[in-house]
Design a protein around this motif. Sequence first.
Motif, mmCIF file in Angstrom:
data_model
loop_
_atom_site.group_PDB
_atom_site.id
_atom_site.type_symbol
_atom_site.label_atom_id
_atom_site.label_comp_id
_atom_site.label_asym_id
_atom_site.label_seq_id
_atom_site.Cartn_x
_atom_site.Cartn_y
_atom_site.Cartn_z
ATOM 1 N N GLU A 204 -43.502 28.192 42.653
ATOM 2 C CA GLU A 204 -44.149 27.273 43.587
ATOM 3 C C GLU A 204 -43.952 27.762 45.010
ATOM 4 O O GLU A 204 -42.818 27.929 45.457
ATOM 5 C CB GLU A 204 -43.535 25.870 43.434
ATOM 6 C CG GLU A 204 -44.070 24.849 44.427
ATOM 7 C CD GLU A 204 -43.266 23.563 44.433
ATOM 8 O OE1 GLU A 204 -42.169 23.539 43.821
ATOM 9 O OE2 GLU A 204 -43.730 22.589 45.054
ATOM 10 N N GLY A 205 -45.043 27.982 45.709
ATOM 11 C CA GLY A 205 -44.948 28.358 47.114
ATOM 12 C C GLY A 205 -44.622 27.145 47.939
ATOM 13 O O GLY A 205 -45.370 26.159 47.914
ATOM 14 N N ILE A 206 -43.514 27.169 48.664
ATOM 15 C CA ILE A 206 -43.093 25.980 49.382
ATOM 16 C C ILE A 206 -43.104 26.139 50.891
ATOM 17 O O ILE A 206 -43.126 25.146 51.615
ATOM 18 C CB ILE A 206 -41.711 25.494 48.917
ATOM 19 C CG1 ILE A 206 -40.663 26.587 49.085
ATOM 20 C CG2 ILE A 206 -41.758 25.030 47.470
ATOM 21 C CD1 ILE A 206 -39.244 26.115 48.799
ATOM 22 N N SER A 207 -43.105 27.378 51.380
ATOM 23 C CA SER A 207 -43.080 27.537 52.826
ATOM 24 C C SER A 207 -43.546 28.930 53.206
ATOM 25 O O SER A 207 -43.464 29.868 52.405
ATOM 26 C CB SER A 207 -41.661 27.282 53.364
ATOM 27 O OG SER A 207 -41.661 27.211 54.774
ATOM 28 N N CYS A 208 -43.998 29.040 54.445
ATOM 29 C CA CYS A 208 -44.545 30.310 54.925
ATOM 30 C C CYS A 208 -44.337 30.401 56.422
ATOM 31 O O CYS A 208 -44.376 29.373 57.126
ATOM 32 C CB CYS A 208 -46.037 30.357 54.584
ATOM 33 S SG CYS A 208 -47.020 31.582 55.464
ATOM 34 N N VAL B 275 -44.772 24.075 55.590
ATOM 35 C CA VAL B 275 -43.972 23.655 54.442
ATOM 36 C C VAL B 275 -44.825 22.664 53.660
ATOM 37 O O VAL B 275 -45.554 21.865 54.248
ATOM 38 C CB VAL B 275 -42.620 23.022 54.838
ATOM 39 C CG1 VAL B 275 -41.676 24.057 55.382
ATOM 40 C CG2 VAL B 275 -42.808 21.900 55.841
ATOM 41 N N VAL B 276 -44.732 22.716 52.362
ATOM 42 C CA VAL B 276 -45.601 21.876 51.538
ATOM 43 C C VAL B 276 -45.139 20.413 51.579
ATOM 44 O O VAL B 276 -43.980 20.136 51.901
ATOM 45 C CB VAL B 276 -45.645 22.399 50.076
ATOM 46 C CG1 VAL B 276 -46.255 23.788 50.046
ATOM 47 C CG2 VAL B 276 -44.271 22.380 49.443
ATOM 48 N N PRO B 277 -46.045 19.479 51.271
ATOM 49 C CA PRO B 277 -45.701 18.059 51.402
ATOM 50 C C PRO B 277 -44.459 17.621 50.636
ATOM 51 O O PRO B 277 -43.734 16.741 51.106
ATOM 52 C CB PRO B 277 -46.956 17.364 50.859
ATOM 53 C CG PRO B 277 -48.058 18.318 51.166
ATOM 54 C CD PRO B 277 -47.461 19.679 50.974
ATOM 55 N N VAL C 56 -51.584 28.887 55.010
ATOM 56 C CA VAL C 56 -52.494 27.870 54.502
ATOM 57 C C VAL C 56 -52.102 27.539 53.068
ATOM 58 O O VAL C 56 -51.839 28.444 52.280
ATOM 59 C CB VAL C 56 -53.959 28.381 54.534
ATOM 60 C CG1 VAL C 56 -54.896 27.338 53.951
ATOM 61 C CG2 VAL C 56 -54.370 28.730 55.951
ATOM 62 N N GLU C 57 -52.065 26.253 52.760
ATOM 63 C CA GLU C 57 -51.757 25.858 51.386
ATOM 64 C C GLU C 57 -53.004 25.982 50.510
ATOM 65 O O GLU C 57 -54.113 25.766 50.998
ATOM 66 C CB GLU C 57 -51.254 24.411 51.369
ATOM 67 C CG GLU C 57 -49.949 24.232 52.113
ATOM 68 C CD GLU C 57 -49.514 22.790 52.189
ATOM 69 O OE1 GLU C 57 -50.013 21.955 51.399
ATOM 70 O OE2 GLU C 57 -48.688 22.489 53.053
#
Length: 129
Positions: free
Chosen positions: A50-54, A64-66, A108-109
Motif C-alpha cells: 500500500e502506497g501511503i506517502s510520497c 499522505v493517504v487519508p 498524486v494518489e
Amino acid sequence: QLQLVESGGGLVQPGGSLRLSCTTSGGFSLDRYAIGWFRLAPGKDRKDREGISCITKGGRSTDVVPSVKGRFTISREKNTVYLQLNSLEPNDTGVYYCAASQRVFHCVEPHSAYEYDYWGQGTQVTVSA
C-alpha cells in the motif's frame, strides 16, 4: 545502482510513535529522486503493498493517504527521507518500505509501486499492547 536502507521500525504500543528513515548506501544521493513509502500488511502478498506517502525531489510536492493523514508526516533533509508515525494503531502493523523514482514529479494518489524503480529491504513496525 541506488540502494536504499530503511531504519527506525520496532515494537510500539498503540498511541505510540516511531520515526522511520530512508537513506542510501554507497554514497548515492537522493536529491534527484522522489521517495515513496509503502506498507505491506501481515499476510499480504508483495503485490499488495500500500502506497501511503510520497515526497518529490526538493520536497515541492508531498502526500499522505487519508488512512494515515493527521498521524503520519513525510519530510526530507539532506540525504534522508523521514516518515514520522504518530498515534499508531494496530492496523499500522506491517513492513514499511521506501522506494525511489525519477518518474514521479508530483505526488498524486494512488501511489503505485510500479512508478518506483529502487526499493529498500523494509523495516518492521509492530503496534501491539
